[in-house]
Design a protein around this motif. Structure first.
Motif, short mmCIF file in Angstrom:
data_model
loop_
_atom_site.label_atom_id
_atom_site.label_comp_id
_atom_site.label_asym_id
_atom_site.label_seq_id
_atom_site.Cartn_x
_atom_site.Cartn_y
_atom_site.Cartn_z
N LEU A 296 -66.08 0.78 33.60
CA LEU A 296 -67.27 1.12 34.37
C LEU A 296 -67.30 2.60 34.75
CD1 LEU A 296 -69.81 -0.31 35.37
CD2 LEU A 296 -68.70 -0.67 37.58
N THR A 297 -66.13 3.18 35.01
CA THR A 297 -66.09 4.62 35.29
C THR A 297 -66.58 5.39 34.07
OG1 THR A 297 -64.15 4.23 36.68
CG2 THR A 297 -64.66 6.51 36.19
N ALA A 298 -66.11 4.99 32.88
CA ALA A 298 -66.52 5.67 31.64
C ALA A 298 -68.03 5.54 31.44
CB ALA A 298 -65.76 5.08 30.46
N GLU A 299 -68.52 4.32 31.65
CA GLU A 299 -69.95 4.05 31.46
C GLU A 299 -70.81 4.91 32.39
OE1 GLU A 299 -72.15 0.07 32.51
OE2 GLU A 299 -70.55 -0.33 31.05
N ARG A 300 -70.46 4.90 33.67
CA ARG A 300 -71.29 5.61 34.64
C ARG A 300 -71.13 7.12 34.54
NH1 ARG A 300 -71.11 1.44 39.86
NH2 ARG A 300 -72.50 -0.06 38.88
N CYS A 301 -69.94 7.57 34.18
CA CYS A 301 -69.75 9.01 33.96
C CYS A 301 -70.62 9.46 32.78
CB CYS A 301 -68.28 9.33 33.69
SG CYS A 301 -67.29 9.42 35.18
N ALA A 302 -70.57 8.69 31.70
CA ALA A 302 -71.36 9.04 30.51
C ALA A 302 -72.84 9.12 30.85
CB ALA A 302 -71.09 8.03 29.40
N ALA A 303 -73.30 8.15 31.62
CA ALA A 303 -74.71 8.11 31.98
C ALA A 303 -75.13 9.30 32.82
CB ALA A 303 -75.02 6.81 32.71
N ASN A 304 -74.16 9.92 33.50
CA ASN A 304 -74.49 11.04 34.39
C ASN A 304 -73.98 12.38 33.86
OD1 ASN A 304 -75.74 9.99 37.11
ND2 ASN A 304 -74.27 8.46 36.42
#
Ligand SMILES: [Zn+2]
Lengths: 355, 222
Positions: A296-304
Protein backbone atom coordinates in the motif's frame (compact mmCIF):
# COMPACT_ATOMS: atom_id res chain seq x y z
CA UNK A 1 41.02 10.70 12.09
CA UNK A 2 40.30 9.53 8.57
CA UNK A 3 37.34 11.68 7.57
CA UNK A 4 37.11 10.74 3.90
CA UNK A 5 36.38 7.03 4.27
CA UNK A 6 36.27 6.30 8.00
CA UNK A 7 36.17 2.78 9.39
CA UNK A 8 33.35 3.00 11.93
CA UNK A 9 32.10 0.42 14.43
CA UNK A 10 28.46 0.95 15.43
CA UNK A 11 26.70 -0.41 18.51
CA UNK A 12 22.94 -0.76 18.96
CA UNK A 13 21.08 -1.81 22.13
CA UNK A 14 17.93 0.34 22.28
CA UNK A 15 15.38 -2.51 22.32
CA UNK A 16 15.77 -6.29 22.05
CA UNK A 17 18.50 -6.55 19.41
CA UNK A 18 22.17 -6.37 20.33
CA UNK A 19 23.82 -5.13 17.16
CA UNK A 20 27.38 -4.46 16.12
CA UNK A 21 27.98 -3.23 12.57
CA UNK A 22 31.11 -2.07 10.81
CA UNK A 23 31.22 0.23 7.78
CA UNK A 24 33.98 1.88 5.80
CA UNK A 25 32.68 5.19 4.46
CA UNK A 26 29.34 4.12 2.99
CA UNK A 27 30.35 0.51 2.43
CA UNK A 28 28.91 -2.16 4.71
CA UNK A 29 31.51 -4.60 6.02
CA UNK A 30 29.42 -6.52 8.52
CA UNK A 31 26.12 -6.44 10.35
CA UNK A 32 26.02 -8.78 13.35
CA UNK A 33 22.86 -9.01 15.41
CA UNK A 34 21.90 -11.06 18.45
CA UNK A 35 18.24 -10.93 19.38
CA UNK A 36 16.58 -11.75 22.69
CA UNK A 37 13.21 -12.05 20.95
CA UNK A 38 12.78 -15.71 21.96
CA UNK A 39 13.00 -14.77 25.63
CA UNK A 40 10.06 -12.38 25.30
CA UNK A 41 7.71 -14.81 23.59
CA UNK A 42 6.01 -16.08 26.74
CA UNK A 43 5.35 -12.50 27.85
CA UNK A 44 3.82 -11.43 24.55
CA UNK A 45 6.00 -8.34 24.32
CA UNK A 46 9.48 -7.00 24.98
CA UNK A 47 10.28 -7.01 28.70
CA UNK A 48 12.86 -4.24 29.26
CA UNK A 49 14.71 -5.95 32.10
CA UNK A 50 15.01 -9.21 30.17
CA UNK A 51 16.26 -7.31 27.11
CA UNK A 52 18.83 -5.48 29.24
CA UNK A 53 20.14 -8.71 30.77
CA UNK A 54 20.42 -10.25 27.32
CA UNK A 55 22.35 -7.22 25.98
CA UNK A 56 24.94 -7.58 28.72
CA UNK A 57 25.57 -11.21 27.86
CA UNK A 58 25.40 -10.80 24.09
CA UNK A 59 27.58 -7.74 23.70
CA UNK A 60 31.15 -9.06 23.75
CA UNK A 61 30.36 -12.20 21.69
CA UNK A 62 28.54 -10.04 19.11
CA UNK A 63 31.45 -7.59 19.00
CA UNK A 64 33.97 -10.39 18.57
CA UNK A 65 31.94 -11.95 15.77
CA UNK A 66 31.53 -8.62 13.96
CA UNK A 67 35.27 -7.92 14.06
CA UNK A 68 36.00 -11.44 12.81
CA UNK A 69 33.49 -11.22 9.99
CA UNK A 70 34.76 -7.83 8.86
CA UNK A 71 38.37 -8.93 9.23
CA UNK A 72 39.33 -5.80 11.12
CA UNK A 73 40.78 -5.15 14.58
CA UNK A 74 39.66 -2.55 17.09
CA UNK A 75 43.01 -0.83 16.52
CA UNK A 76 42.22 -0.24 12.87
CA UNK A 77 38.83 1.33 13.58
CA UNK A 78 38.75 5.12 13.11
CA UNK A 79 35.77 5.81 15.33
CA UNK A 80 33.04 4.25 17.46
CA UNK A 81 29.33 5.03 17.27
CA UNK A 82 26.57 4.00 19.66
CA UNK A 83 22.83 4.49 19.90
CA UNK A 84 22.28 6.94 22.75
CA UNK A 85 18.50 7.12 22.25
CA UNK A 86 15.60 7.01 21.88
CA UNK A 87 14.90 3.59 23.35
CA UNK A 88 14.55 1.58 26.56
CA UNK A 89 16.66 3.29 29.23
CA UNK A 90 18.15 0.15 30.79
CA UNK A 91 18.87 -1.39 27.40
CA UNK A 92 20.53 1.76 26.03
CA UNK A 93 22.69 1.86 29.14
CA UNK A 94 24.42 -1.43 28.30
CA UNK A 95 25.47 -0.39 24.80
CA UNK A 96 26.50 3.07 25.95
CA UNK A 97 28.67 1.73 28.80
CA UNK A 98 30.26 -0.83 26.48
CA UNK A 99 30.94 1.80 23.81
CA UNK A 100 32.46 4.21 26.31
CA UNK A 101 34.69 1.44 27.66
CA UNK A 102 35.90 0.69 24.11
CA UNK A 103 36.59 4.40 23.66
CA UNK A 104 38.62 4.48 26.89
CA UNK A 105 40.45 1.28 25.97
CA UNK A 106 41.36 2.32 22.42
CA UNK A 107 41.43 6.12 22.60
CA UNK A 108 39.10 6.24 19.57
CA UNK A 109 36.52 9.04 19.22
CA UNK A 110 32.96 8.09 20.16
CA UNK A 111 29.77 9.38 18.53
CA UNK A 112 26.41 9.17 20.38
CA UNK A 113 23.84 8.56 17.65
CA UNK A 114 20.09 9.05 17.32
CA UNK A 115 18.48 5.65 16.69
CA UNK A 116 15.64 6.98 14.53
CA UNK A 117 17.91 8.96 12.25
CA UNK A 118 20.14 5.91 12.01
CA UNK A 119 17.18 4.01 10.53
CA UNK A 120 17.34 6.59 7.72
CA UNK A 121 21.13 6.55 7.57
CA UNK A 122 21.08 2.88 6.70
CA UNK A 123 19.63 3.92 3.34
CA UNK A 124 23.05 5.33 2.51
CA UNK A 125 24.59 1.90 2.56
CA UNK A 126 22.89 0.25 -0.35
CA UNK A 127 22.40 3.18 -2.66
CA UNK A 128 25.05 5.75 -1.95
CA UNK A 129 23.66 9.27 -1.70
CA UNK A 130 20.37 10.16 -0.07
CA UNK A 131 18.07 11.94 -2.50
CA UNK A 132 16.70 15.48 -2.19
CA UNK A 133 13.32 16.23 -0.58
CA UNK A 134 13.64 13.16 1.57
CA UNK A 135 11.20 11.80 4.09
CA UNK A 136 11.32 8.65 6.18
CA UNK A 137 8.48 6.49 7.44
CA UNK A 138 9.67 4.34 10.35
CA UNK A 139 7.39 1.58 11.58
CA UNK A 140 8.46 -0.98 14.18
CA UNK A 141 7.60 -2.53 17.52
CA UNK A 142 9.13 0.47 19.25
CA UNK A 143 8.23 3.41 17.01
CA UNK A 144 5.98 4.84 14.33
CA UNK A 145 7.23 8.11 12.88
CA UNK A 146 7.29 10.24 9.78
CA UNK A 147 10.40 12.39 9.43
CA UNK A 148 11.55 15.10 7.06
CA UNK A 149 15.27 14.80 6.38
CA UNK A 150 16.82 17.95 4.95
CA UNK A 151 20.29 16.87 5.99
CA UNK A 152 20.93 13.46 7.48
CA UNK A 153 23.74 14.83 9.64
CA UNK A 154 22.17 17.98 11.03
CA UNK A 155 18.65 18.80 9.91
CA UNK A 156 15.94 16.28 10.68
CA UNK A 157 12.40 17.14 11.70
CA UNK A 158 9.66 15.00 13.23
CA UNK A 159 6.44 15.56 11.28
CA UNK A 160 4.30 12.99 13.07
CA UNK A 161 4.43 10.02 15.40
CA UNK A 162 2.26 7.65 17.38
CA UNK A 163 0.82 9.18 20.53
CA UNK A 164 0.44 5.81 22.25
CA UNK A 165 1.38 2.32 21.01
CA UNK A 166 3.81 1.74 18.18
CA UNK A 167 2.31 -0.06 15.18
CA UNK A 168 4.34 -3.20 15.87
CA UNK A 169 3.13 -3.16 19.45
CA UNK A 170 -0.48 -3.04 18.22
CA UNK A 171 0.24 -6.13 16.11
CA UNK A 172 1.60 -7.93 19.18
CA UNK A 173 -1.39 -7.00 21.33
CA UNK A 174 -3.92 -7.99 18.69
CA UNK A 175 -2.08 -11.27 18.07
CA UNK A 176 -2.45 -11.95 21.78
CA UNK A 177 -6.17 -11.17 21.70
CA UNK A 178 -6.52 -13.57 18.79
CA UNK A 179 -4.35 -16.21 20.50
CA UNK A 180 -1.72 -16.12 17.76
CA UNK A 181 1.45 -15.80 19.82
CA UNK A 182 4.40 -13.43 19.61
CA UNK A 183 5.64 -11.61 17.62
CA UNK A 184 2.34 -10.61 16.06
CA UNK A 185 3.47 -9.04 12.81
CA UNK A 186 4.42 -12.06 10.68
CA UNK A 187 1.50 -14.26 11.79
CA UNK A 188 -1.12 -11.55 11.27
CA UNK A 189 0.37 -10.70 7.88
CA UNK A 190 0.12 -14.36 6.87
CA UNK A 191 -3.40 -14.89 8.21
CA UNK A 192 -4.61 -11.63 6.70
CA UNK A 193 -4.03 -13.05 3.22
CA UNK A 194 -6.80 -15.59 3.92
CA UNK A 195 -9.23 -13.07 5.34
CA UNK A 196 -11.45 -10.26 4.08
CA UNK A 197 -9.91 -6.86 4.88
CA UNK A 198 -13.36 -5.26 4.56
CA UNK A 199 -15.14 -7.70 6.87
CA UNK A 200 -15.04 -5.30 9.81
CA UNK A 201 -14.44 -1.58 9.61
CA UNK A 202 -11.98 -0.89 12.43
CA UNK A 203 -11.31 2.74 13.44
CA UNK A 204 -8.53 4.81 11.91
CA UNK A 205 -7.13 6.65 14.95
CA UNK A 206 -6.85 10.46 14.96
CA UNK A 207 -8.54 10.73 11.57
CA UNK A 208 -11.46 12.94 12.65
CA UNK A 209 -11.48 16.54 11.34
CA UNK A 210 -10.80 17.98 14.81
CA UNK A 211 -7.45 16.19 14.84
CA UNK A 212 -6.65 16.55 11.15
CA UNK A 213 -7.58 20.19 10.47
CA UNK A 214 -6.63 21.35 6.99
CA UNK A 215 -3.38 21.85 5.09
CA UNK A 216 -3.57 25.57 5.86
CA UNK A 217 -4.65 25.11 9.46
CA UNK A 218 -3.38 21.70 10.49
CA UNK A 219 -4.98 20.12 13.54
CA UNK A 220 -2.86 19.02 16.46
CA UNK A 221 -2.54 15.45 15.23
CA UNK A 222 -2.68 15.85 11.46
CA UNK A 223 0.27 13.48 10.93
CA UNK A 224 0.06 11.58 14.21
CA UNK A 225 -1.20 8.08 14.83
CA UNK A 226 -2.96 6.33 17.68
CA UNK A 227 -3.36 2.55 17.85
CA UNK A 228 -4.68 1.95 21.36
CA UNK A 229 -8.31 2.48 20.31
CA UNK A 230 -7.87 0.05 17.45
CA UNK A 231 -6.64 -2.64 19.83
CA UNK A 232 -9.70 -2.06 22.03
CA UNK A 233 -12.00 -2.27 19.00
CA UNK A 234 -10.50 -5.64 18.03
CA UNK A 235 -10.98 -6.95 21.57
CA UNK A 236 -14.60 -5.80 21.51
CA UNK A 237 -15.25 -7.45 18.15
CA UNK A 238 -13.85 -10.74 19.42
CA UNK A 239 -16.00 -10.53 22.54
CA UNK A 240 -19.11 -9.93 20.46
CA UNK A 241 -18.56 -13.08 18.44
CA UNK A 242 -17.91 -15.06 21.62
CA UNK A 243 -20.95 -13.63 23.40
CA UNK A 244 -23.11 -14.58 20.42
CA UNK A 245 -21.74 -18.12 20.62
CA UNK A 246 -20.14 -17.84 17.17
CA UNK A 247 -16.70 -18.87 15.98
CA UNK A 248 -14.33 -15.93 15.94
CA UNK A 249 -13.42 -15.23 12.27
CA UNK A 250 -9.74 -14.88 13.05
CA UNK A 251 -8.56 -14.41 9.46
CA UNK A 252 -11.15 -11.72 8.75
CA UNK A 253 -10.28 -9.88 11.95
CA UNK A 254 -6.56 -10.13 11.18
CA UNK A 255 -7.12 -8.83 7.66
CA UNK A 256 -9.41 -6.02 8.79
CA UNK A 257 -7.04 -5.01 11.59
CA UNK A 258 -4.05 -5.03 9.27
CA UNK A 259 -5.96 -2.97 6.72
CA UNK A 260 -6.84 -0.38 9.37
CA UNK A 261 -3.23 -0.07 10.53
CA UNK A 262 -1.70 0.07 7.09
CA UNK A 263 -4.38 2.39 5.70
CA UNK A 264 -3.97 5.01 8.40
CA UNK A 265 -0.17 4.79 8.41
CA UNK A 266 0.17 5.24 4.68
CA UNK A 267 -2.61 7.84 4.34
CA UNK A 268 -1.04 10.10 6.93
CA UNK A 269 2.51 9.49 5.75
CA UNK A 270 1.64 10.35 2.16
CA UNK A 271 -0.28 13.41 3.34
CA UNK A 272 2.77 14.59 5.30
CA UNK A 273 4.93 14.04 2.22
CA UNK A 274 2.71 15.90 -0.21
CA UNK A 275 2.26 18.82 2.19
CA UNK A 276 5.99 19.12 2.87
CA UNK A 277 7.36 18.75 -0.64
CA UNK A 278 8.76 15.31 0.08
CA UNK A 279 9.31 13.44 -3.19
CA UNK A 280 11.48 10.60 -1.91
CA UNK A 281 10.37 8.35 0.93
CA UNK A 282 12.41 5.78 2.77
CA UNK A 283 10.53 3.04 4.61
CA UNK A 284 12.32 1.62 7.66
CA UNK A 285 11.79 -0.31 10.90
CA UNK A 286 10.88 -3.96 11.40
CA UNK A 287 7.29 -3.59 10.21
CA UNK A 288 8.72 -2.67 6.78
CA UNK A 289 8.75 -6.46 6.35
CA UNK A 290 4.94 -6.45 6.35
CA UNK A 291 3.69 -7.31 2.87
CA UNK A 292 0.56 -5.17 2.98
CA UNK A 293 2.43 -2.13 4.34
CA UNK A 294 4.96 -2.40 1.51
CA UNK A 295 2.23 -2.88 -1.07
CA UNK A 296 0.00 0.00 0.00
CA UNK A 297 2.91 2.37 0.64
CA UNK A 298 4.21 1.65 -2.87
CA UNK A 299 0.76 2.12 -4.38
CA UNK A 300 0.03 5.42 -2.66
CA UNK A 301 3.53 6.79 -3.17
CA UNK A 302 3.28 6.02 -6.89
CA UNK A 303 -0.08 7.73 -7.09
CA UNK A 304 1.40 10.86 -5.54
CA UNK A 305 4.66 10.99 -7.44
CA UNK A 306 6.77 9.93 -4.48
CA UNK A 307 9.74 7.63 -5.10
CA UNK A 308 9.83 4.89 -2.47
CA UNK A 309 12.91 3.13 -1.22
CA UNK A 310 12.92 0.13 1.13
CA UNK A 311 16.34 -1.07 2.34
CA UNK A 312 16.93 -4.84 2.66
CA UNK A 313 14.89 -6.10 5.59
CA UNK A 314 17.89 -7.08 7.77
CA UNK A 315 18.89 -3.42 7.63
CA UNK A 316 15.33 -2.23 8.38
CA UNK A 317 15.19 -4.00 11.74
CA UNK A 318 17.37 -2.63 14.56
CA UNK A 319 21.06 -3.22 13.91
CA UNK A 320 24.51 -1.80 14.50
CA UNK A 321 25.28 -1.18 10.82
CA UNK A 322 22.78 1.66 10.70
CA UNK A 323 24.46 3.28 13.69
CA UNK A 324 27.87 2.90 12.05
CA UNK A 325 26.46 4.21 8.75
CA UNK A 326 25.11 7.38 10.33
CA UNK A 327 28.27 7.78 12.42
CA UNK A 328 30.31 7.57 9.25
CA UNK A 329 28.19 10.26 7.56
CA UNK A 330 28.58 12.55 10.57
CA UNK A 331 32.35 12.07 10.50
CA UNK A 332 32.57 12.71 6.76
CA UNK A 333 30.51 15.88 7.30
CA UNK A 334 33.04 17.07 9.90
CA UNK A 335 30.96 16.38 13.01
CA UNK A 336 32.70 16.45 16.39
CA UNK A 337 32.77 13.39 18.68
CA UNK A 338 30.45 13.24 21.69
CA UNK A 339 33.07 12.54 24.36
CA UNK A 340 32.45 9.94 27.04
CA UNK A 341 30.39 11.91 29.57
CA UNK A 342 27.01 11.90 27.83
CA UNK A 343 23.98 10.15 29.33
CA UNK A 344 21.76 7.75 27.40
CA UNK A 345 18.62 9.68 26.43
CA UNK A 346 15.57 7.43 26.24
CA UNK A 347 13.47 10.13 24.54
CA UNK A 348 16.21 11.72 22.42
CA UNK A 349 14.48 13.91 19.80
CA UNK A 350 15.26 13.56 16.07
CA UNK A 351 16.43 17.17 16.01
CA UNK A 352 19.45 15.82 17.85
CA UNK A 353 21.16 13.63 15.23
CA UNK A 354 24.12 13.09 17.50
CA UNK A 355 25.04 14.36 20.95
CA UNK B 1 51.11 -6.74 39.61
CA UNK B 2 48.58 -4.05 38.78
CA UNK B 3 44.84 -4.49 38.55
CA UNK B 4 42.01 -2.22 37.50
CA UNK B 5 39.03 -2.72 39.79
CA UNK B 6 35.48 -1.55 39.05
CA UNK B 7 32.32 -1.69 41.15
CA UNK B 8 28.87 -0.25 40.44
CA UNK B 9 26.79 -2.36 42.80
CA UNK B 10 25.85 0.78 44.75
CA UNK B 11 27.99 3.82 43.96
CA UNK B 12 30.21 3.94 40.85
CA UNK B 13 33.89 3.47 41.58
CA UNK B 14 37.15 2.35 40.02
CA UNK B 15 40.67 1.90 41.37
CA UNK B 16 44.17 0.90 40.32
CA UNK B 17 45.55 -1.50 42.92
CA UNK B 18 49.08 -2.91 43.07
CA UNK B 19 50.03 -6.44 44.04
CA UNK B 20 50.77 -5.18 47.56
CA UNK B 21 47.24 -3.88 47.90
CA UNK B 22 48.36 -0.25 47.52
CA UNK B 23 46.02 2.16 45.76
CA UNK B 24 47.67 4.01 42.88
CA UNK B 25 44.56 6.00 42.03
CA UNK B 26 40.90 5.68 42.88
CA UNK B 27 37.67 7.27 41.76
CA UNK B 28 34.30 7.09 43.50
CA UNK B 29 31.02 8.96 43.30
CA UNK B 30 28.36 9.25 45.99
CA UNK B 31 25.63 9.08 43.39
CA UNK B 32 23.88 5.75 42.72
CA UNK B 33 22.03 6.75 39.54
CA UNK B 34 24.49 8.22 37.05
CA UNK B 35 26.84 5.29 36.53
CA UNK B 36 26.57 5.31 32.73
CA UNK B 37 27.71 8.95 32.62
CA UNK B 38 30.46 9.04 35.22
CA UNK B 39 32.14 5.65 35.17
CA UNK B 40 34.09 5.85 31.89
CA UNK B 41 35.37 9.39 32.57
CA UNK B 42 36.34 8.26 36.08
CA UNK B 43 38.36 5.33 34.72
CA UNK B 44 39.93 7.52 32.07
CA UNK B 45 40.98 9.98 34.73
CA UNK B 46 42.63 7.50 37.08
CA UNK B 47 44.55 5.96 34.16
CA UNK B 48 45.78 9.38 33.04
CA UNK B 49 46.61 10.62 36.53
CA UNK B 50 48.52 7.45 37.40
CA UNK B 51 50.15 7.49 33.95
CA UNK B 52 49.06 3.90 33.44
CA UNK B 53 48.42 2.31 30.05
CA UNK B 54 46.91 -1.01 29.10
CA UNK B 55 50.39 -2.56 28.92
CA UNK B 56 50.86 -1.93 32.66
CA UNK B 57 47.65 -3.68 33.70
CA UNK B 58 47.71 -7.41 34.48
CA UNK B 59 44.04 -8.07 35.13
CA UNK B 60 40.67 -6.48 35.75
CA UNK B 61 38.20 -7.27 38.50
CA UNK B 62 34.59 -6.21 38.72
CA UNK B 63 31.96 -6.30 41.44
CA UNK B 64 29.23 -8.70 40.33
CA UNK B 65 26.73 -7.48 42.88
CA UNK B 66 24.26 -7.97 44.30
CA UNK B 67 23.09 -4.50 43.35
CA UNK B 68 20.29 -2.63 41.57
CA UNK B 69 20.12 -4.06 38.03
CA UNK B 70 20.85 -1.12 35.78
CA UNK B 71 23.69 0.27 37.86
CA UNK B 72 25.25 -3.14 38.33
CA UNK B 73 25.25 -3.79 34.59
CA UNK B 74 27.07 -0.50 33.91
CA UNK B 75 30.17 -1.75 35.69
CA UNK B 76 30.07 -5.26 34.27
CA UNK B 77 29.49 -4.03 30.69
CA UNK B 78 32.37 -1.60 31.13
CA UNK B 79 34.73 -4.19 32.62
CA UNK B 80 33.94 -6.84 30.01
CA UNK B 81 34.47 -4.37 27.17
CA UNK B 82 37.75 -3.08 28.58
CA UNK B 83 39.01 -6.63 29.15
CA UNK B 84 38.06 -7.60 25.60
CA UNK B 85 39.69 -4.55 24.01
CA UNK B 86 42.86 -4.91 26.07
CA UNK B 87 42.85 -8.70 25.92
CA UNK B 88 43.31 -8.99 29.70
CA UNK B 89 41.89 -11.50 32.17
CA UNK B 90 38.75 -10.38 33.99
CA UNK B 91 37.48 -11.73 37.31
CA UNK B 92 34.35 -11.19 39.35
CA UNK B 93 34.14 -10.46 43.07
CA UNK B 94 30.97 -10.53 45.13
CA UNK B 95 30.42 -6.86 45.94
CA UNK B 96 29.52 -7.34 49.63
CA UNK B 97 33.05 -8.73 50.11
CA UNK B 98 34.29 -5.18 49.59
CA UNK B 99 32.65 -4.14 52.87
CA UNK B 100 33.44 -7.44 54.58
CA UNK B 101 37.21 -6.88 54.41
CA UNK B 102 37.02 -3.78 56.56
CA UNK B 103 34.20 -5.17 58.66
CA UNK B 104 36.11 -8.35 59.52
CA UNK B 105 38.99 -6.34 60.95
CA UNK B 106 36.64 -4.21 62.98
CA UNK B 107 34.72 -7.27 64.19
CA UNK B 108 37.96 -8.95 65.25
CA UNK B 109 38.97 -5.86 67.25
CA UNK B 110 35.55 -5.82 68.92
CA UNK B 111 35.57 -9.55 69.59
CA UNK B 112 32.64 -10.18 67.25
CA UNK B 113 32.62 -13.64 65.75
CA UNK B 114 29.96 -13.50 63.07
CA UNK B 115 28.52 -10.47 61.35
CA UNK B 116 26.25 -9.32 58.55
CA UNK B 117 27.08 -7.07 55.60
CA UNK B 118 24.06 -5.26 54.17
CA UNK B 119 23.54 -2.82 51.31
CA UNK B 120 20.46 -1.02 50.02
CA UNK B 121 18.38 -3.17 47.68
CA UNK B 122 15.64 -0.48 47.37
CA UNK B 123 11.95 -1.56 47.57
CA UNK B 124 12.31 -1.74 51.38
CA UNK B 125 14.80 -4.61 51.18
CA UNK B 126 18.52 -5.16 51.69
CA UNK B 127 21.13 -7.29 50.01
CA UNK B 128 22.92 -9.18 52.77
CA UNK B 129 25.45 -11.88 53.51
CA UNK B 130 26.72 -13.48 56.71
CA UNK B 131 30.44 -13.71 57.42
CA UNK B 132 32.76 -15.03 60.12
CA UNK B 133 35.82 -13.03 61.08
CA UNK B 134 38.80 -15.33 61.55
CA UNK B 135 41.63 -13.21 62.87
CA UNK B 136 40.36 -10.23 60.91
CA UNK B 137 39.82 -12.08 57.63
CA UNK B 138 36.25 -12.47 56.39
CA UNK B 139 34.88 -15.87 55.54
CA UNK B 140 31.55 -15.96 53.70
CA UNK B 141 29.12 -18.28 55.52
CA UNK B 142 25.78 -17.52 53.89
CA UNK B 143 24.52 -15.39 51.05
CA UNK B 144 24.26 -13.14 49.28
CA UNK B 145 20.50 -12.83 49.66
CA UNK B 146 17.88 -10.15 49.20
CA UNK B 147 15.34 -9.79 52.01
CA UNK B 148 13.31 -7.44 54.16
CA UNK B 149 15.48 -6.08 57.00
CA UNK B 150 13.32 -7.90 59.55
CA UNK B 151 14.27 -11.25 58.00
CA UNK B 152 18.03 -10.75 58.31
CA UNK B 153 19.76 -12.75 61.11
CA UNK B 154 20.24 -10.75 64.32
CA UNK B 155 23.97 -10.09 64.22
CA UNK B 156 26.07 -6.93 64.16
CA UNK B 157 25.49 -5.47 60.70
CA UNK B 158 27.96 -3.50 58.59
CA UNK B 159 27.17 -1.30 55.63
CA UNK B 160 24.69 1.27 54.44
CA UNK B 161 21.89 -1.28 54.30
CA UNK B 162 22.13 -1.53 58.08
CA UNK B 163 22.32 2.25 58.45
CA UNK B 164 19.07 2.73 56.55
CA UNK B 165 17.14 0.34 58.83
CA UNK B 166 18.53 1.01 62.34
CA UNK B 167 15.36 -0.37 63.98
CA UNK B 168 15.58 -3.79 62.35
CA UNK B 169 19.33 -4.25 61.88
CA UNK B 170 22.08 -3.92 64.50
CA UNK B 171 24.07 -1.33 62.61
CA UNK B 172 27.69 -0.94 63.62
CA UNK B 173 27.97 2.83 64.03
CA UNK B 174 31.15 3.60 62.11
CA UNK B 175 29.98 1.53 59.16
CA UNK B 176 26.37 2.64 58.86
CA UNK B 177 27.09 4.57 55.66
CA UNK B 178 29.68 2.26 54.12
CA UNK B 179 29.19 1.28 50.48
CA UNK B 180 31.16 -1.25 48.43
CA UNK B 181 34.03 0.47 46.61
CA UNK B 182 36.31 -0.68 43.82
CA UNK B 183 39.25 0.12 46.05
CA UNK B 184 38.24 -2.31 48.81
CA UNK B 185 37.04 -4.81 46.22
CA UNK B 186 40.38 -4.63 44.42
CA UNK B 187 42.28 -5.25 47.65
CA UNK B 188 40.38 -8.46 48.34
CA UNK B 189 40.89 -9.57 44.74
CA UNK B 190 44.63 -8.90 44.83
CA UNK B 191 45.04 -11.03 47.93
CA UNK B 192 43.32 -13.92 46.20
CA UNK B 193 45.09 -13.42 42.87
CA UNK B 194 48.57 -13.34 44.41
CA UNK B 195 47.80 -16.52 46.36
CA UNK B 196 46.35 -18.26 43.35
CA UNK B 197 42.89 -18.51 44.94
CA UNK B 198 39.87 -18.65 42.65
CA UNK B 199 37.69 -15.63 41.92
CA UNK B 200 34.23 -15.56 40.37
CA UNK B 201 32.95 -15.38 36.81
CA UNK B 202 31.43 -12.01 35.91
CA UNK B 203 27.84 -13.26 35.86
CA UNK B 204 25.80 -10.59 37.64
CA UNK B 205 24.17 -11.59 40.95
CA UNK B 206 20.77 -10.05 40.36
CA UNK B 207 19.06 -12.16 43.06
CA UNK B 208 15.69 -10.97 41.77
CA UNK B 209 13.84 -12.03 38.67
CA UNK B 210 12.75 -9.37 36.23
CA UNK B 211 9.32 -8.12 37.26
CA UNK B 212 7.76 -9.49 34.11
CA UNK B 213 4.65 -11.61 34.55
CA UNK B 214 3.49 -14.15 32.04
CA UNK B 215 0.04 -12.91 31.04
CA UNK B 216 -2.81 -15.24 31.91
CA UNK B 217 -5.28 -16.43 29.30
CA UNK B 218 -7.69 -13.78 28.07
CA UNK B 219 -11.11 -13.99 29.67
CA UNK B 220 -13.68 -15.14 27.19
CA UNK B 221 -16.95 -13.23 26.96
CA UNK B 222 -19.51 -15.96 27.51
ZN1 LIG C 1 14.36 0.92 15.64
Amino acid sequence: MNRSEPLVLGIESSCDETGVGIVRGDKLLTNTVSSSMEEHVRFGGVIPEIASRAHLDAFVPTLRQALDEAGVTLDEVDALAVTSGPGLAGALMVGVCAAKALAVATGKPLYAINHLVAHVGVGLLDGGELPENLGALLVSGGHTEILRVKSITDDVELLGSTIDDAAGEAYDKVARILGLGYPGGPVIDRLAKEGNPKAIRFPRGLSQPKYMGSAEQPGRHRYDWSFSGLKTAVARAVEQFEAAGQDVPVADIAASFQEAVVDVITAKAVLACTEHGITNLLLGGGVAANSRLRELTAERCAANGIALRVPPINLCTDNGAMVAALGSQIIMAGGEPSGISFAPHSSMPVTSVHL
Amino acid sequence: MLILSIDTSAIASAALITGDGETLQAFATEDTRTHAEVLAPGIQEILTTADVTAADIDALVVGVGPGPFTGLRSGIATARSLAFAWNKPLHGVMSLDAIAVEAALDAWRLGIDEFIVATDARRKEVYWARYRSTGGTPELLDGPHVAAPADVPELPAYGKGAGIYPDQLHAVADFSGTQPTAEALGRTAVVKLTRGLPLLETTPLYLRESDAKVPGPRKRAL
